[in-house]
Design a protein around this motif. Structure first.
Motif, mmCIF file in Angstrom:
data_model
loop_
_atom_site.group_PDB
_atom_site.id
_atom_site.type_symbol
_atom_site.label_atom_id
_atom_site.label_comp_id
_atom_site.label_asym_id
_atom_site.label_seq_id
_atom_site.Cartn_x
_atom_site.Cartn_y
_atom_site.Cartn_z
ATOM 1 N N ALA A 1 56.018 59.582 30.931
ATOM 2 C CA ALA A 1 55.283 59.526 32.224
ATOM 3 C C ALA A 1 55.826 58.140 32.917
ATOM 4 O O ALA A 1 56.150 57.135 32.087
ATOM 5 C CB ALA A 1 53.771 59.530 31.957
ATOM 6 N N ASN A 2 55.534 58.108 34.133
ATOM 7 C CA ASN A 2 55.563 56.735 34.899
ATOM 8 C C ASN A 2 54.552 55.992 34.806
ATOM 9 O O ASN A 2 53.417 56.456 34.977
ATOM 10 C CB ASN A 2 55.965 57.024 36.243
ATOM 11 N N THR A 3 54.677 54.867 34.321
ATOM 12 C CA THR A 3 53.657 53.825 33.932
ATOM 13 C C THR A 3 53.509 52.320 34.344
ATOM 14 O O THR A 3 54.695 51.825 34.683
ATOM 15 C CB THR A 3 53.277 53.845 32.232
ATOM 16 N N LEU A 4 52.618 51.683 34.620
ATOM 17 C CA LEU A 4 52.482 50.444 34.970
ATOM 18 C C LEU A 4 51.296 49.612 34.222
ATOM 19 O O LEU A 4 50.398 50.144 34.508
ATOM 20 C CB LEU A 4 52.439 50.364 36.252
ATOM 21 N N SER A 5 51.728 48.763 33.385
ATOM 22 C CA SER A 5 50.407 47.946 32.783
ATOM 23 C C SER A 5 50.568 46.467 33.322
ATOM 24 O O SER A 5 51.857 46.128 33.041
ATOM 25 C CB SER A 5 50.572 48.081 31.296
ATOM 26 N N VAL A 6 49.363 46.078 33.673
ATOM 27 C CA VAL A 6 49.281 44.460 34.057
ATOM 28 C C VAL A 6 48.200 43.878 33.318
ATOM 29 O O VAL A 6 47.048 44.415 33.007
ATOM 30 C CB VAL A 6 48.862 44.577 35.630
ATOM 31 N N ALA A 7 48.432 42.801 32.504
ATOM 32 C CA ALA A 7 47.622 41.802 32.014
ATOM 33 C C ALA A 7 47.319 40.527 32.675
ATOM 34 O O ALA A 7 48.336 40.069 32.755
ATOM 35 C CB ALA A 7 47.883 41.781 30.380
ATOM 36 N N VAL A 8 46.147 40.192 32.854
ATOM 37 C CA VAL A 8 45.903 39.030 33.543
ATOM 38 C C VAL A 8 45.171 38.211 32.524
ATOM 39 O O VAL A 8 43.988 38.634 32.087
ATOM 40 C CB VAL A 8 45.572 38.924 34.699
ATOM 41 N N GLY A 9 45.186 36.855 32.135
ATOM 42 C CA GLY A 9 44.637 36.179 31.371
ATOM 43 C C GLY A 9 44.587 34.769 31.393
ATOM 44 O O GLY A 9 45.126 34.120 32.349
ATOM 45 N N LYS A 10 43.358 34.165 30.709
ATOM 46 C CA LYS A 10 43.366 32.722 30.883
ATOM 47 C C LYS A 10 43.172 32.226 29.270
ATOM 48 O O LYS A 10 42.385 32.855 28.722
ATOM 49 C CB LYS A 10 42.298 32.211 31.665
ATOM 50 N N ARG A 11 43.809 31.125 29.173
ATOM 51 C CA ARG A 11 43.542 30.333 27.724
ATOM 52 C C ARG A 11 42.883 29.001 27.991
ATOM 53 O O ARG A 11 43.410 28.291 28.824
ATOM 54 C CB ARG A 11 44.945 30.244 27.021
ATOM 55 N N TRP A 12 41.897 28.701 27.288
ATOM 56 C CA TRP A 12 41.565 27.297 27.223
ATOM 57 C C TRP A 12 42.085 26.682 25.757
ATOM 58 O O TRP A 12 41.365 26.834 24.706
ATOM 59 C CB TRP A 12 39.969 27.216 27.119
ATOM 60 N N GLY A 13 43.480 25.958 25.672
ATOM 61 C CA GLY A 13 43.770 25.764 24.679
ATOM 62 C C GLY A 13 44.065 26.632 23.772
ATOM 63 O O GLY A 13 44.287 27.839 24.026
ATOM 64 N N GLN A 14 43.743 26.490 22.146
ATOM 65 C CA GLN A 14 43.806 27.180 21.278
ATOM 66 C C GLN A 14 42.398 27.906 20.841
ATOM 67 O O GLN A 14 42.337 28.594 20.064
ATOM 68 C CB GLN A 14 44.416 26.554 20.048
ATOM 69 N N GLU A 15 41.432 27.651 21.634
ATOM 70 C CA GLU A 15 40.139 27.973 21.176
ATOM 71 C C GLU A 15 39.597 29.369 22.097
ATOM 72 O O GLU A 15 38.926 30.015 21.267
ATOM 73 C CB GLU A 15 38.992 26.841 21.782
ATOM 74 N N PHE A 16 39.938 29.532 23.097
ATOM 75 C CA PHE A 16 39.203 30.622 23.732
ATOM 76 C C PHE A 16 40.415 31.405 24.674
ATOM 77 O O PHE A 16 41.334 30.731 25.574
ATOM 78 C CB PHE A 16 38.226 30.158 24.938
ATOM 79 N N ASP A 17 40.537 32.661 24.699
ATOM 80 C CA ASP A 17 41.387 33.365 25.265
ATOM 81 C C ASP A 17 40.712 34.449 25.756
ATOM 82 O O ASP A 17 40.164 35.432 25.325
ATOM 83 C CB ASP A 17 42.508 33.816 24.472
ATOM 84 N N LEU A 18 40.835 34.846 27.258
ATOM 85 C CA LEU A 18 40.319 35.977 28.082
ATOM 86 C C LEU A 18 41.250 36.842 28.955
ATOM 87 O O LEU A 18 42.117 35.778 29.535
ATOM 88 C CB LEU A 18 39.060 35.366 28.891
ATOM 89 N N SER A 19 41.286 38.116 28.486
ATOM 90 C CA SER A 19 42.342 38.682 29.123
ATOM 91 C C SER A 19 41.544 40.121 29.936
ATOM 92 O O SER A 19 40.866 40.801 29.355
ATOM 93 C CB SER A 19 43.478 39.032 28.464
ATOM 94 N N TRP A 20 42.156 40.663 30.903
ATOM 95 C CA TRP A 20 41.949 42.018 31.419
ATOM 96 C C TRP A 20 43.249 42.686 31.801
ATOM 97 O O TRP A 20 44.302 42.119 32.265
ATOM 98 C CB TRP A 20 41.477 41.841 33.028
ATOM 99 N N GLU A 21 43.230 43.834 31.090
ATOM 100 C CA GLU A 21 44.427 44.676 31.257
ATOM 101 C C GLU A 21 44.283 46.047 31.813
ATOM 102 O O GLU A 21 43.281 46.791 31.531
ATOM 103 C CB GLU A 21 44.870 45.075 29.702
ATOM 104 N N VAL A 22 45.275 46.431 32.816
ATOM 105 C CA VAL A 22 45.221 47.617 33.612
ATOM 106 C C VAL A 22 46.377 48.425 33.208
ATOM 107 O O VAL A 22 47.505 48.071 33.365
ATOM 108 C CB VAL A 22 45.159 47.405 35.097
#
Length: 657
Positions: free
Chosen positions: A565-586
């Motif tokens: 199937a034709n697909t597209l995935s996009v992940a957008v994230g933010k890291r605060w050093g090695q301590e915190f990582d937050l991401s959103w994937e579509v």
């Protein structure tokens, strides 16, 4: 419908890349941190269509199956995937294909051992192993880059590497204990993984890993069961490595991984969402891989870097029919043929010995990275009602040479394989010469262009022993690839990093024996991988596939049903050093239609957060939270036979002592 979906998600990807360096950066003031990077590195330094899922991403995805680790790799389509039963991996339209399991055009290897490529009717490929055992998964799409590892990899190759003790000890003598607990609300998911790593010295490292995973029946977005049954999956692995000799040039490595599963009163048809005419069975699954590897990298001698490896993969599936569970039991015409199928025991062992050497040398202005070797493969399978048994013996020689001259790299590859099959159905002998050429040119500005041409043959398989014509005819294919890549640091701002790779491929397969009524297949497609990160911690990953496939048998132009199937995935994230990582994937899948059956388009949102305290009382802990299918969308992915799981909240707690 398809165009509007592609446009919407493409705009989302573009906005994510733009805003990651603009508006978002203006709203948050951060202390200086180390250079950030994306979740998945784009392999711009090779002409091969290759994707590497690192240990960081393995842990971040909180996957319950191996298939779930690679579901956003371009060109990869999962046949189901949320449980080991009735699931598999399809690459560029080949590999797992539903009811019949696998067409054996995708190679899957665990520490070099060949696994998970059987045609098991209504059971699937049965890749029974746990993602917690592995630190890295490499996916090669297409034939280029596979000739060192096997033949017939028309779809591609999946290589899994188990964890090492030094991954936890940092290569220093001492003990490390890592305990992980994982919970999922949808289906009552639970997993416990315990890793003990010990290095008595810098030369010796030992690792033990025990993982227990269980899951009840999951719900889809409509609140209905995805399937009637869950599973319990205990797995364990041990690994040892010893280095010795001058400059520690010699090394011995032994790895062993085992997974078992006991299922009671479950549908024989693993692809069905509920009990069907085949009825239910009690099923026992045993899967084991072993690898013993010796390496010698001669000090001061670039001509000698030797690897000798012996691997063994075994899988046994025992099924016992549950009396009274099939409506066909009372049918005197059908049941005598069906009963042996639902009571069948499957057992097969693949042993492989590989001797390979790497030589680095110069011939004038040309530098060479030459790999050449020999393989002996023996596959033994028990005769069963749904899978004829026999012995498949193969001897192969291969040569691959990366030849570099300035910015130009040429890689010719050749593999010769000879086969002898012995069985009660007859004896057969076949051979094939296959190979290809890839080229890559790197400009000084970060731009590269590349292309490849490959030819491979899928030699006759044990599953076709009842068809003498198929046993004397190999499936043949060629693939052409053309693409460009770009990688650069400090593109928009100091310390940022950008990479993008676009590949176009065309594959034609003829003399096809894997599919009823199909002898010729033609596919083409585009695969896109991109990443962008800034020194302030923002990152974006983009992966996409557009593909077209035709069944061209006898000049016809019918759609090929296993076209991805034709697909597209996009992940957008933010890291605060090695301590915190937050991401959103579509993850977006376009609508696809085959034989008047339409798989609707879908857009699924996944949220992930990781917290790793670097000091204080919580140092050594890791907390991961994931919300998969956040919108609780009710949909069935293309090629899947079951609905996808609905919203699932996952929590993973890890402590390293």
């Amino acid at each position: 419908m398809r165009t509007s979906l592609s446009v919407r998600v493409a705009l989302l990807a573009s906005c994510a890349m733009c805003f990651s360096t603009g508006a978002l950066a203006q709203d948050i003031t951060l202390d200086p941190v180390v250079l950030a990077k994306s979740k998945r590195e784009v392999q711009t330094d090779t002409a091969i269509s290759e994707t590497v899922v690192t240990e960081e991403e393995v842990e971040d995805r909180q996957a319950g199956t191996i298939a779930e680790l690679v579901d956003t790799v371009p060109g990869v389509t999962l046949v189901n995937g949320s449980s080991p039963q009735g699931s598999g991996i399809n690459i560029r339209g080949f590999g797992a294909n539903g009811t019949y399991g696998s067409d054996q055009k995708v190679l899957i290897q665990v520490d070099g051992a060949n696994v998970g490529s059987e045609e098991l009717y209504r059971i699937g490929t049965q890749l029974y192993t746990d993602p917690s055992l592995y630190k890295e998964v490499t996916v090669v799409r297409g034939m280029a880059g596979t000739f060192e590892y096997g033949s017939g990899a028309i779809g591609g190759l999946v290589r899994l590497e188990t964890k090492d003790a030094s991954d936890f000890t940092g290569g220093e003598p001492g003990f490390k204990l890592r305990q992980t607990l994982q919970f999922g609300l949808n289906g009552g998911q639970f997993a416990s993984s315990s890793v003990l790593a010990w290095q008595p010295s810098e030369d010796l490292e030992l690792l033990g890993n025990y993982t227990y995973r269980s899951q009840e029946a999951q719900k889809d977005g409509n609140g209905d069961n995805v399937s009637d049954d869950g599973y319990e999956l205990p797995s364990w692995a041990v690994k040892a490595r010893y280095r010795f000799g001058q400059d520690r040039a010699h090394a011995l490595m032994f790895s062993m991984a085992e997974t078992t599963s006991e299922e009671t009163d479950v549908p024989y048809n693993s692809f069905a969402s509920a009990t069907d005419n085949f009825g239910n069975v009690d099923r026992s699954v045993f899967s084991e891989t072993r690898t013993l590897r010796y390496t010698y990298d001669a000090p001061g001698n670039d001509w000698l870097n030797l690897t000798v490896e012996h691997s063994r993969a075994e899988q046994q599936i025992e099924s016992s029919y549950v009396s009274g569970s099939s409506v066909l039991e009372a049918n005197p015409f059908v049941w005598p043929n069906l009963q042996p199928l639902v009571n069948a025991d499957q057992h097969y062992v693949t042993a492989k010995t590989t001797v390979k050497n790497q030589s680095l040398f110069q011939t004038g202005v040309l530098s060479h990275d030459l790999r050449y070797g020999y393989e002996h493969i023996q596959k033994d399978r028990l005769d069963a009602s749904s899978a004829p048994g026999g012995n498949d013996l193969r001897d192969a020689f291969f040569v691959v040479d990366d030849i570099q001259w300035g910015g130009l790299t040429l890689t010719p590859a050749i593999r010769y394989e000879k086969q002898a099959i012995r069985s009660d159905y007859g004896d057969y002998a076949n051979e094939a010469l296959m190979g290809g050429l890839s080229a890559r040119y790197a400009f000084d500005n970060g731009m590269t262009v590349f292309g490849s041409a490959s030819y491979s043959e899928n030699l006759p398989i044990l599953d076709d022993l009842t068809n003498a014509d198929y046993m004397e005819r190999s499936e043949k294919a060629h693939t052409f690839e053309l693409g460009a890549a770009y990688e650069r640091s400090s593109l928009f701002s100091g310390g940022d990093s950008a990479a993008i790779k676009l590949t176009h491929y065309r594959t034609e397969v003829w003399d096809v024996t894997s599919y009823s009524g199909v002898t010729n297949i033609a596919l083409q497609g585009y695969e896109l991988e991109g990443s962008y990160s800034t020194d302030s911690g923002f990152y974006t990953d983009v992966n996409s596939t557009w593909s077209f496939g035709r069944d061209t048998t006898d000049g016809a132009e019918n759609d090929w049903q296993y076209t991805p199937a034709n697909t597209l995935s996009v992940a957008v994230g933010k890291r605060w050093g090695q301590e915190f990582d937050l991401s959103w994937e579509v993850v977006a899948n376009a609508e696809r239609e085959f034989n008047d059956v339409t798989t609707d388009q879908s857009v699924v949102h996944n949220l992930r957060a990781t917290y790793r305290p670097q000091s204080g009382a919580m140092e050594g802990y890791e907390v991961r939270v994931g919300l998969e299918n956040a919108g609780d969308l009710d949909y069935t992915p293309y090629l899947a036979t079951r609905s996808a799981p609905g919203r699932n909240l996952k929590l993973t707690l890890t402590k390293t002592f």
